[in-house]
Write a protein that holds these residues in place. Structure first.
Motif, PDB file in Angstrom:
ATOM      1  N   LEU A 118       3.158  14.941  -6.453  1.00 21.75           N
ATOM      2  CA  LEU A 118       1.913  15.592  -6.636  1.00 21.75           C
ATOM      3  C   LEU A 118       1.250  16.300  -5.515  1.00 21.75           C
ATOM      4  N   LEU A 129      -6.367  12.622  -4.000  1.00 21.60           N
ATOM      5  CA  LEU A 129      -5.718  11.584  -4.805  1.00 21.60           C
ATOM      6  C   LEU A 129      -6.524  10.134  -4.599  1.00 21.60           C
ATOM      7  N   PRO A 159      -3.910  -1.543   5.984  1.00 27.84           N
ATOM      8  CA  PRO A 159      -3.607  -0.686   6.921  1.00 27.84           C
ATOM      9  C   PRO A 159      -3.201   0.631   6.311  1.00 27.84           C
ATOM     10  N   PHE A 229      -2.540  -4.534   0.272  1.00 30.30           N
ATOM     11  CA  PHE A 229      -1.429  -3.720   0.277  1.00 30.30           C
ATOM     12  C   PHE A 229      -0.915  -3.061  -1.125  1.00 30.30           C
ATOM     13  N   PHE A 231       2.003  -0.317  -2.798  1.00 28.16           N
ATOM     14  CA  PHE A 231       3.492  -0.082  -3.234  1.00 28.16           C
ATOM     15  C   PHE A 231       4.296  -0.068  -2.077  1.00 28.16           C
ATOM     16  N   LYS A 234       6.171  -4.661   2.123  1.00 32.78           N
ATOM     17  CA  LYS A 234       7.754  -5.373   1.804  1.00 32.78           C
ATOM     18  C   LYS A 234       7.701  -6.739   2.674  1.00 32.78           C
ATOM     19  N   THR A 236       7.180 -10.452   3.711  1.00 25.59           N
ATOM     20  CA  THR A 236       5.985 -11.399   3.888  1.00 25.59           C
ATOM     21  C   THR A 236       4.933 -10.939   4.607  1.00 25.59           C
ATOM     22  N   LEU A 284      -2.541   1.879 -10.538  1.00 27.68           N
ATOM     23  CA  LEU A 284      -2.838   3.492 -10.342  1.00 27.68           C
ATOM     24  C   LEU A 284      -1.648   4.485 -10.649  1.00 27.68           C
ATOM     25  N   THR A 285      -1.971   5.594 -11.443  1.00 24.54           N
ATOM     26  CA  THR A 285      -0.915   6.494 -11.937  1.00 24.54           C
ATOM     27  C   THR A 285      -0.447   5.709 -13.220  1.00 24.54           C
ATOM     28  N   PHE A 304      -5.123  11.835 -12.848  1.00 19.01           N
ATOM     29  CA  PHE A 304      -4.706  12.902 -12.180  1.00 19.01           C
ATOM     30  C   PHE A 304      -3.090  13.531 -12.275  1.00 19.01           C
TER      31      PHE A 304
HETATM   32  N1  LIG Z   1      -0.322   8.381  -6.677  1.00 14.48           N
HETATM   33  C1  LIG Z   1      -0.871   7.244  -6.691  1.00 14.48           C
HETATM   34  O1  LIG Z   1      -0.689   6.369  -7.269  1.00 14.48           O
HETATM   35  C2  LIG Z   1      -1.721   7.016  -5.328  1.00 14.48           C
HETATM   36  C3  LIG Z   1      -1.815   5.849  -4.692  1.00 14.48           C
HETATM   37  N2  LIG Z   1      -2.643   5.608  -3.852  1.00 14.48           N
HETATM   38  C4  LIG Z   1      -2.404   4.407  -3.019  1.00 14.48           C
HETATM   39  O2  LIG Z   1      -1.520   4.397  -2.027  1.00 14.48           O
HETATM   40  C5  LIG Z   1      -0.846   3.116  -2.128  1.00 14.48           C
HETATM   41  C6  LIG Z   1       0.528   3.161  -1.329  1.00 14.48           C
HETATM   42  O3  LIG Z   1       0.142   3.527  -0.112  1.00 14.48           O
HETATM   43  P1  LIG Z   1       1.119   3.474   1.292  1.00 14.48           P
HETATM   44  O4  LIG Z   1       2.203   3.965   1.005  1.00 14.48           O
HETATM   45  O5  LIG Z   1       0.285   3.724   2.469  1.00 14.48           O
HETATM   46  O6  LIG Z   1       1.274   1.769   1.303  1.00 14.48           O
HETATM   47  P2  LIG Z   1       0.499   0.443   1.446  1.00 14.48           P
HETATM   48  O7  LIG Z   1       1.247  -0.556   0.639  1.00 14.48           O
HETATM   49  O8  LIG Z   1      -0.930   0.519   1.156  1.00 14.48           O
HETATM   50  O9  LIG Z   1       0.509  -0.076   2.937  1.00 14.48           O
HETATM   51  C7  LIG Z   1       1.308   0.326   3.855  1.00 14.48           C
HETATM   52  C8  LIG Z   1       1.006  -0.384   5.134  1.00 14.48           C
HETATM   53  O10 LIG Z   1       1.106  -1.839   4.920  1.00 14.48           O
HETATM   54  C9  LIG Z   1       2.038  -2.416   6.001  1.00 14.48           C
HETATM   55  N3  LIG Z   1       2.898  -3.059   5.772  1.00 14.48           N
HETATM   56  C10 LIG Z   1       3.967  -3.353   4.868  1.00 14.48           C
HETATM   57  N4  LIG Z   1       4.414  -4.203   4.539  1.00 14.48           N
HETATM   58  C11 LIG Z   1       3.871  -5.186   5.305  1.00 14.48           C
HETATM   59  C12 LIG Z   1       3.697  -6.768   5.742  1.00 14.48           C
HETATM   60  N5  LIG Z   1       4.611  -7.634   5.109  1.00 14.48           N
HETATM   61  N6  LIG Z   1       2.842  -7.242   6.426  1.00 14.48           N
HETATM   62  C13 LIG Z   1       1.838  -6.623   6.996  1.00 14.48           C
HETATM   63  N7  LIG Z   1       1.809  -5.363   6.947  1.00 14.48           N
HETATM   64  C14 LIG Z   1       2.578  -4.563   6.078  1.00 14.48           C
HETATM   65  C15 LIG Z   1       2.780  -1.024   6.436  1.00 14.48           C
HETATM   66  O11 LIG Z   1       3.033  -1.158   7.919  1.00 14.48           O
HETATM   67  P3  LIG Z   1       4.585  -1.005   8.380  1.00 14.48           P
HETATM   68  O12 LIG Z   1       5.454  -1.784   7.769  1.00 14.48           O
HETATM   69  O13 LIG Z   1       4.951   0.433   8.115  1.00 14.48           O
HETATM   70  O14 LIG Z   1       4.354  -1.115  10.034  1.00 14.48           O
HETATM   71  C16 LIG Z   1       1.665  -0.014   6.225  1.00 14.48           C
HETATM   72  O15 LIG Z   1       1.101   0.153   7.395  1.00 14.48           O
HETATM   73  C17 LIG Z   1      -0.718   2.717  -3.597  1.00 14.48           C
HETATM   74  O16 LIG Z   1      -0.346   1.680  -3.834  1.00 14.48           O
HETATM   75  C18 LIG Z   1      -2.053   3.126  -4.019  1.00 14.48           C
HETATM   76  O17 LIG Z   1      -3.108   2.174  -3.723  1.00 14.48           O
HETATM   77  C19 LIG Z   1      -3.604   6.435  -3.375  1.00 14.48           C
HETATM   78  O18 LIG Z   1      -4.220   6.283  -2.388  1.00 14.48           O
HETATM   79  C20 LIG Z   1      -3.303   7.893  -3.524  1.00 14.48           C
HETATM   80  C21 LIG Z   1      -2.740   8.385  -4.986  1.00 14.48           C
END
Ligand SMILES: NC(=O)C1=CN([C@@H]2O[C@H](COP(=O)(O)OP(=O)(O)OC[C@H]3O[C@@H](n4cnc5c(N)ncnc54)[C@H](OP(=O)(O)O)[C@@H]3O)[C@@H](O)[C@H]2O)[C@@H](O)CC1
Ligand SMILES: [K+]
Length: 329
Positions: A118, A129, A159, A229, A231, A234, A236, A284-285, A304
């Motif tokens: 996208l 988005l 986050p 959180f 997609f 990962k 716990t 979403l999507t 979208f």
């Molecule tokens: N086209 C669409 O559909 C659109 C989708 N969109 C949205 O984006 C989302 C996906 O977003 P995303 O890729 O930023 O990931 P997301 O899950 O929000 O967070 C990753 C964060 O979590 C953290 N984290 C991970 N595991 C963890 C743990 N066990 N415990 C604690 N922390 C943990 C990880 O930290 P890290 O492990 O990398 O240090 C990182 O900081 C999707 O689901 C939808 O809502 C729209 O905004 C746009 C269009």
């Protein structure tokens, strides 16, 4: 001393379960022996028809182990086996209603790849988005829990981009007449997120770092949005989100999850048993495979997706009515 270490649940449409003899209650012995072979442990297995949808059958698997070390290893092995099995079955793991609509699901890698597509081919920016995703979430909240008297909404933001969707939803809910409060404990330094915080604060929306207690959530809010959180989750949940999830679970506020109930594995569902149990889900999507385990009100948002991309990922998206940002599955 034995203790439960892993709870894996699978929901399968009746038609699928017929081709999966190991999930038939009559052959649970086979299932037990399969897990014994895989993990070297005797699992406790229970399978029952699902109350919410009698066309599906749920299989619950608990593994027992005596040490924390074996816990991780065995749980992971079983997780991988379930994942392989789920992948083999592909799109059949959509909810019965989603299957009726012909909506396919998007796994973790496909969801991330679709996002990339996208943002490269048609050239969407993440801000665009996220704006539409957050607007979908606010629209689903309005539809699922229309205000009765007070309109106090709590948005708990994580986050990543899922948290960004929550910040955008807070702003739209304010414009819809709600009184939002945001909890945003871990704030990325990126301009996109700092802008979204400023936009909330300009409307007088409190953006807090600390989470209220479960009693405060129950008493103080009519609805809560789980934007912790999405997609990319990962493993716990780590601090501070582990205790935030517990607080939300202990409260009895109506809960709407964005894209994935936080704490759930995107493909396998609530394997840790510590995930949230929302009343409504806004995929979403396209729904993610874990949505097959969800039995509340299920909305699809993120209006979208160009037809070319929908076709590439095999998405058969239902028509959205009029100018609606969400469609209920
Ligand atoms: N086209 C669409 O559909 C659109 C989708 N969109 C949205 O984006 C989302 C996906 O977003 P995303 O890729 O930023 O990931 P997301 O899950 O929000 O967070 C990753 C964060 O979590 C953290 N984290 C991970 N595991 C963890 C743990 N066990 N415990 C604690 N922390 C943990 C990880 O930290 P890290 O492990 O990398 O240090 C990182 O900081 C999707 O689901 C939808 O809502 C729209 O905004 C746009 C269009
Ligand atoms: K979420």
């Amino acid at each position: 001393m034995c203790r439960h270490i892993c709870a894996a649940t699978m929901w399968v449409p009746a038609a699928t379960s017929r081709s999966l003899p190991c999930l038939q209650p009559a052959s649970l012995g086979v299932q037990l022996r399969a897990y014994r072979r895989l993990s070297g442990l005797w699992p406790h297995v229970a399978a029952q028809p699902v109350a919410a949808d009698s066309s599906q059958r749920r299989c619950l698997v608990y593994l027992a182990a005596s040490s924390a070390l074996t816990l991780g290893r065995h749980a992971e092995r079983v997780r991988c086996t379930l994942l392989r099995r789920r992948r083999r079955l592909g799109g059949e793991f959509s909810t019965a209603r989603a299957a009726t609509l012909g909506v396919a699901t998007l796994g973790r890698e496909a969801a991330a790849a679709l996002d990339e597509d996208l943002m490269s081919t048609p050239g969407f920016s993440i801000d665009q988005l996220m704006e539409l995703a957050g607007l979908s979430v606010a629209s689903a909240v309005l539809e699922a829990f229309p205000p009765k008297g007070s309109r106090r909404a709590l948005l708990v933001c994580g986050p990543g981009n899922n948290g960004g969707d929550g910040l955008v939803a807070a702003r739209h809910l304010w414009h819809f007449g709600y009184t939002p409060v945001v909890v945003y404990p871990v704030r990325p330094a990126r301009q996109l997120f700092t802008n979204l915080v400023v936009q909330c604060e300009q409307l007088g929306i409190p953006v807090l770092t600390g989470m209220p207690t479960s009693e405060e959530v129950t008493e103080g809010f009519d609805v809560a949005v789980d934007a912790i959180f999405g997609f990319s989750f990962k493993g716990t949940p780590r601090a501070p989100f582990d205790s935030i999830l517990k607080t939300l679970r202990a409260s009895s506020v109506k809960l709407v999850s964005v894209d994935i109930p936080s704490g759930w594995d995107v493909e396998l569902g609530d394997v840790s048993g510590e995930g949230l149990r929302p009343d409504a889900l806004v995929s979403l999507t396209a729904p993610k495979p874990c949505a097959a385990d969800f039995s509340g009100r299920h909305f699809l948002g993120g209006r979208f997706v160009p037809p070319g991309i929908a076709e590439k990922y095999g998405l058969r998206l239902p028509p959205y009515p009029g100018a609606a940002q969400v469609v209920e599955l």
